[in-house]
Scaffold this active site. Sequence first.
Site, PDB file in Angstrom:
ATOM      1  N   HIS A  15      -2.950  11.017   1.486  1.00 44.94           N
ATOM      2  CA  HIS A  15      -2.498  10.651   2.832  1.00 44.94           C
ATOM      3  C   HIS A  15      -1.929  11.917   3.483  1.00 44.94           C
ATOM      4  O   HIS A  15      -0.722  12.078   3.626  1.00 44.94           O
ATOM      5  CB  HIS A  15      -1.460   9.527   2.755  1.00 44.94           C
ATOM      6  CG  HIS A  15      -1.272   8.770   4.035  1.00 44.94           C
ATOM      7  ND1 HIS A  15      -1.438   7.402   4.140  1.00 44.94           N
ATOM      8  CD2 HIS A  15      -0.933   9.190   5.276  1.00 44.94           C
ATOM      9  CE1 HIS A  15      -1.195   7.025   5.386  1.00 44.94           C
ATOM     10  NE2 HIS A  15      -0.874   8.089   6.089  1.00 44.94           N
ATOM     11  N   TYR A  17      -4.829   0.794  15.647  1.00 42.76           N
ATOM     12  CA  TYR A  17      -3.580   0.804  16.418  1.00 42.76           C
ATOM     13  C   TYR A  17      -3.760   0.438  17.885  1.00 42.76           C
ATOM     14  O   TYR A  17      -2.924  -0.215  18.471  1.00 42.76           O
ATOM     15  CB  TYR A  17      -2.902   2.182  16.324  1.00 42.76           C
ATOM     16  CG  TYR A  17      -2.218   2.378  14.993  1.00 42.76           C
ATOM     17  CD1 TYR A  17      -0.920   1.952  14.787  1.00 42.76           C
ATOM     18  CD2 TYR A  17      -2.901   2.959  13.922  1.00 42.76           C
ATOM     19  CE1 TYR A  17      -0.293   2.097  13.558  1.00 42.76           C
ATOM     20  CE2 TYR A  17      -2.278   3.115  12.687  1.00 42.76           C
ATOM     21  CZ  TYR A  17      -0.981   2.687  12.512  1.00 42.76           C
ATOM     22  OH  TYR A  17      -0.375   2.826  11.293  1.00 42.76           O
ATOM     23  N   GLU A  32      -7.639   8.204   6.673  1.00 46.03           N
ATOM     24  CA  GLU A  32      -7.977   8.715   7.997  1.00 46.03           C
ATOM     25  C   GLU A  32      -8.517  10.144   8.016  1.00 46.03           C
ATOM     26  O   GLU A  32      -7.887  11.064   8.552  1.00 46.03           O
ATOM     27  CB  GLU A  32      -6.752   8.618   8.918  1.00 46.03           C
ATOM     28  CG  GLU A  32      -6.221   7.208   9.053  1.00 46.03           C
ATOM     29  CD  GLU A  32      -5.150   7.054  10.120  1.00 46.03           C
ATOM     30  OE1 GLU A  32      -4.633   8.082  10.596  1.00 46.03           O
ATOM     31  OE2 GLU A  32      -4.840   5.921  10.477  1.00 46.03           O
ATOM     32  N   ARG A  79       0.857  -1.195   0.000  1.00 42.51           N
ATOM     33  CA  ARG A  79       0.000   0.000   0.000  1.00 42.51           C
ATOM     34  C   ARG A  79       0.889   1.240   0.000  1.00 42.51           C
ATOM     35  O   ARG A  79       1.702   1.421   0.909  1.00 42.51           O
ATOM     36  CB  ARG A  79      -0.915  -0.011   1.234  1.00 42.51           C
ATOM     37  CG  ARG A  79      -1.757   1.238   1.363  1.00 42.51           C
ATOM     38  CD  ARG A  79      -2.781   1.171   2.485  1.00 42.51           C
ATOM     39  NE  ARG A  79      -3.455   2.447   2.574  1.00 42.51           N
ATOM     40  CZ  ARG A  79      -3.540   3.200   3.666  1.00 42.51           C
ATOM     41  NH1 ARG A  79      -3.044   2.772   4.815  1.00 42.51           N
ATOM     42  NH2 ARG A  79      -4.140   4.359   3.628  1.00 42.51           N
ATOM     43  N   GLU A 103      -3.804  -0.633   8.018  1.00 39.24           N
ATOM     44  CA  GLU A 103      -2.651  -0.250   8.845  1.00 39.24           C
ATOM     45  C   GLU A 103      -2.788  -0.867  10.221  1.00 39.24           C
ATOM     46  O   GLU A 103      -3.880  -0.901  10.793  1.00 39.24           O
ATOM     47  CB  GLU A 103      -2.568   1.275   9.054  1.00 39.24           C
ATOM     48  CG  GLU A 103      -2.027   2.036   7.901  1.00 39.24           C
ATOM     49  CD  GLU A 103      -1.937   3.537   8.177  1.00 39.24           C
ATOM     50  OE1 GLU A 103      -1.654   3.932   9.327  1.00 39.24           O
ATOM     51  OE2 GLU A 103      -2.159   4.302   7.228  1.00 39.24           O
ATOM     52  N   ASN A 162      -7.776   1.145   9.729  1.00 39.18           N
ATOM     53  CA  ASN A 162      -6.484   1.360  10.383  1.00 39.18           C
ATOM     54  C   ASN A 162      -6.709   1.230  11.885  1.00 39.18           C
ATOM     55  O   ASN A 162      -7.418   2.048  12.479  1.00 39.18           O
ATOM     56  CB  ASN A 162      -5.931   2.762  10.089  1.00 39.18           C
ATOM     57  CG  ASN A 162      -5.579   2.954   8.616  1.00 39.18           C
ATOM     58  OD1 ASN A 162      -5.664   2.033   7.813  1.00 39.18           O
ATOM     59  ND2 ASN A 162      -5.176   4.165   8.269  1.00 39.18           N
TER      60      ASN A 162
END
Length: 478
Positions: free
Chosen positions: A126, A314, A171, A81, A380, A312
Amino acid sequence: MNVDGRENVFPKDFAWGAATAAYQIEGGWDADGKSPSIWDTFCHGKGVVFQDQNGDVACNSYKLWQEDLRCIQQLGLTHYRLSLSWSRLLPDGTTRHINQKGVSYYNKVINDLLASNVTPMVTLYHFDLPQVLQDQGGWKWAGIADVFAGYAAFCFETFGDRVKLWVTLNEPYVCAKLGHEDGLFAPGLRDPGVSAYLAGHNMLRAHARAWHGYDALFRPRQKGLVSLALNSDWAEPRDPGSPQEVAATERYMAFTFGWFASPVFMTGDYPATMRSRIEARSLELGFPADRLPGFAEGEPRVLGTADFFALNYYTSRRVKAVSCPSGALSFKGDQEAEGVVDPSWPVSGVPWLAVVPDGLRKLLNYIKDTCHNPSIYITENGFAQMGPVDLEDSQRCGFYRDTLLEVSKAIHEDGVDVRGYFAWSLLDNFEWADGFSVRFGLFHVDRAHPELTRTIYHSGRNYAKIILRNACPSTTQS
Ligand code: BGC
């Protein structure tokens, strides 16, 4: 699904990837006709990024792409990606002027990937808006949606014969909140409680236009898929027995996950909680206008404009209720919730990234249940290192193993349709406001060396084994 009771096998054709973003790796910030993006401008200012570092050179991937390709091959990735730099391709932000050198660079990257049997997933945006568009109001400007759709159509036309997996925006939450509420990310606006909602709204309008453009004009011949990458924590109440904290957790999820997932995947509008909280707070503080814009009649529909869910993930949070009695507007005041790290969770190199692998499994199930069981790519997920470089990064190895075990359980035990996983990141790179002090790579990049030498971490070697076996071990790998 265990092999010998030891390994957790992933579905056939599971996508094994790693991700990067243009500004974080490319460098060449003014090379060959590229114009500045808002991150160039932001970092060239003083006191906003760790030690005033910037992405002028970053990993120099603009020049060292062959080195990146070698890393990708060494891992045995099936997918990679990357993001395109809008201002490298279209220096004035529009298709009035096309920078052929930028086009050639991405053609080479895409062609080399395909020649190596690696499928590209391409993100159009991004965080790096062309500065020239920021000068016209950036994401707060309604006209940005059409300009973005023009850029997107240009990319589909130029690269879509070979790229079949597209992410329009990365995001939008981070871009809106950190860039327009907190001022911590470019464009560095601090306008609490107002600009983030407007910027987020225009991002959704831009995404929807790009998706419709693809659907009508490109999909019939290119047959690809388009989505947008949404970040979200998994959140739970600090005390599940407290109705206040349960309600605060619902607000927390509504204002992070729901802000963008609800319009695109659920209802076509923002979560009801968001609307009612923001309206109530505006009334309370005597703010005249509606801060959360409406989706106007006659505008391209937003609901259903994603062909898969790009997640994504985390970390997770425990949530407590907070009230903001002061007279000032703010996102947090609207949300009336605060996420905290559970003291029992291990923390990575950065304090915000608590290691909570089972939060991912819970979030995947939540997406399945609330978003009509979409196919999901985890676009991600990663673990940060700070301080001295440790190539034997055992904590990160454990992080990937534990996380992938949870993904495997989500697939096999819960029936979540997870199609792929992209580690963040291929390389140690420019970690936004933290500069180069925070490292997420599967490869270390030696910044003291003029060649910016890439060296694989232990976690990279382990990831390569997982990819090769299409399975991850239940116990520690050597
Ligand atoms: C972003 C990446 C970033 C990563 C780690 C995500 O929010 O998409 O660009 O490097 O998190 O902070």
